[in-house]
Design a protein around this motif. Sequence first.
Motif, PDB file in Angstrom:
ATOM      1  N   ASP A   1      -4.726   2.453   6.788  1.00 54.36           N
ATOM      2  CA  ASP A   1      -5.536   1.240   6.626  1.00 54.36           C
ATOM      3  C   ASP A   1      -5.477   0.431   7.934  1.00 54.36           C
ATOM      4  OD1 ASP A   1      -2.934   0.540   6.271  1.00 54.36           O
ATOM      5  OD2 ASP A   1      -3.187  -0.512   4.373  1.00 54.36           O
TER       6      ASP A   1
ATOM      7  N   GLU B   1      -7.969  -9.510   1.672  1.00 54.89           N
ATOM      8  CA  GLU B   1      -6.768  -9.878   2.437  1.00 54.89           C
ATOM      9  C   GLU B   1      -7.152 -10.177   3.905  1.00 54.89           C
ATOM     10  OE1 GLU B   1      -3.645  -6.945   2.107  1.00 54.89           O
ATOM     11  OE2 GLU B   1      -2.365  -8.079   3.511  1.00 54.89           O
TER      12      GLU B   1
ATOM     13  N   MET C   1       0.833  -1.210   0.000  1.00 56.07           N
ATOM     14  CA  MET C   1       0.000   0.000   0.000  1.00 56.07           C
ATOM     15  C   MET C   1       0.872   1.268   0.000  1.00 56.07           C
ATOM     16  SD  MET C   1      -3.136   1.593   0.641  1.00 56.07           S
ATOM     17  CE  MET C   1      -4.245   0.297   1.111  1.00 56.07           C
TER      18      MET C   1
ATOM     19  N   GLU D   1      -8.741  -3.282   1.905  1.00 53.81           N
ATOM     20  CA  GLU D   1      -8.212  -4.600   1.495  1.00 53.81           C
ATOM     21  C   GLU D   1      -8.976  -5.756   2.156  1.00 53.81           C
ATOM     22  OE1 GLU D   1      -6.117  -4.292  -0.758  1.00 53.81           O
ATOM     23  OE2 GLU D   1      -4.980  -2.449  -0.453  1.00 53.81           O
TER      24      GLU D   1
END
Length: 429
Positions: A166, A200, A1, A197
């Motif tokens: 994140d 993930e 990222m 995400e």
Amino acid sequence: MVSTCNISLDLLRAPVLDTDALRQAFPIFAANPDLMYLDSAATSQKPQLVLDTIEQYFAKNCANAGRASYSWSSQLQNAIESTRQKVASFINCQPNNLAFTSGATESLNTVAMAWGLFNLADGDEIMLCPKDHKSAILPWYNLQKILAAQGKQISIKHFGIHEVGDYELKEIKAGLSPKTKLIALTHVHHVFGLDMEIPEIRGIVGPDVLISLDASQSIGHEPIDVVGLTCDFMSFSGHKMFAAPGVGGLYVHDRAKDAMQPIKLGGKSPVSVSGGLKVEAKNLGELLEVGTQNIPAILSLGRAVDFINEIGQQNIQKHVSNLTVYLWQKMKDLPGVYFAPGIGVCGCEEGFGILAFRLEQVASSDLAFTLDAEDIFVRSGDHCAYLQDKGKEDAAEAQDDYIRVSMHAYNTFDEIDQFVQVLECVIKN
Ligand SMILES: Cc1ncc(COP(=O)(O)O)c(C=O)c1O
């Protein structure tokens, strides 16, 4: 990222959408030629076809849906069901797995009450991030209190946000236990503006933990596929994706749907009461939708989906991403600007329409007033986030009151240029 993006401003400005034509679809811009609307994460503006749909319902064929034998009533019921099909295909699910709600807040509360209340046992755990929107987290605290009154103690474990914006994946990993039943996640954060995400995270939590996803800030901005997102519940509001306020959606995967119970009963509920209350709903709509629905808002959601499909979801995503990266590139060297986690910190190559910051020496509420005087609408304040226990070490950070700029398909690069010029003036003075 993490990357420090250096795409040229000219490349970012290369047209993806015809914004001049697009803006003409929104009467608000003709009515307010000086308006610079940078608060689409709070609510989007509405195109004419959405306004026409609402007006048509009230002015030309107002009736209750499916309650009477005359044609308007059955036509409206059919229109609601074809809207359900349209919205279901927009998020890649079956219509049976989609209920209309009044908005994301109601959807998120419904997950806690219609699933959590009936499926969580004493000792079970759920996980959430206290920096997510309060509508995504408070329903779980409410449920915890209700279950405690029934003698069941559930734990709510927290995970945080990484400094770039994140989720802190190692905290998710560390918090998991065999008792973890559900994790509440947000697709795109409403202040930090990063894609979290989700697939993930599914890999980390494994197949058995249910994922409740808040897609309020991603739907209408990028293609949404509940299968690819691997979520069990997904909540969203119509008013952030060009539809009227008062309608939203809740998607539920079959495995969770079959474990849900209605929390409201009435009008059209498929129940029998002889020998004890029995609910036999064939689909999620029957299970959760009760009473007269917000018919014009539901119809407007269908038109909003048509509108988005016509522009192209990928085009919206690319344009909004370019705008976000452009804004960050133009702001990053301004003196005294502090970015919130998100694109301002990670310098990502992709943006999701949201950038939050504050200025040294200028309170964000004062800056918001100054911008308002220039007809620039942004959000300041607590952003409905940062649920913190007093005394926690990040309480100081919780006080950060950021200005949030949030954009949609109708925003332009010229607006960003003008916005940055105004900021430069504020900084100089
Ligand atoms: C991430 C997120 N979740 C939930 C909500 C609540 O949406 P609504 O007020 O439409 O129910 C919002 C609204 O700003 C949001 O940004």
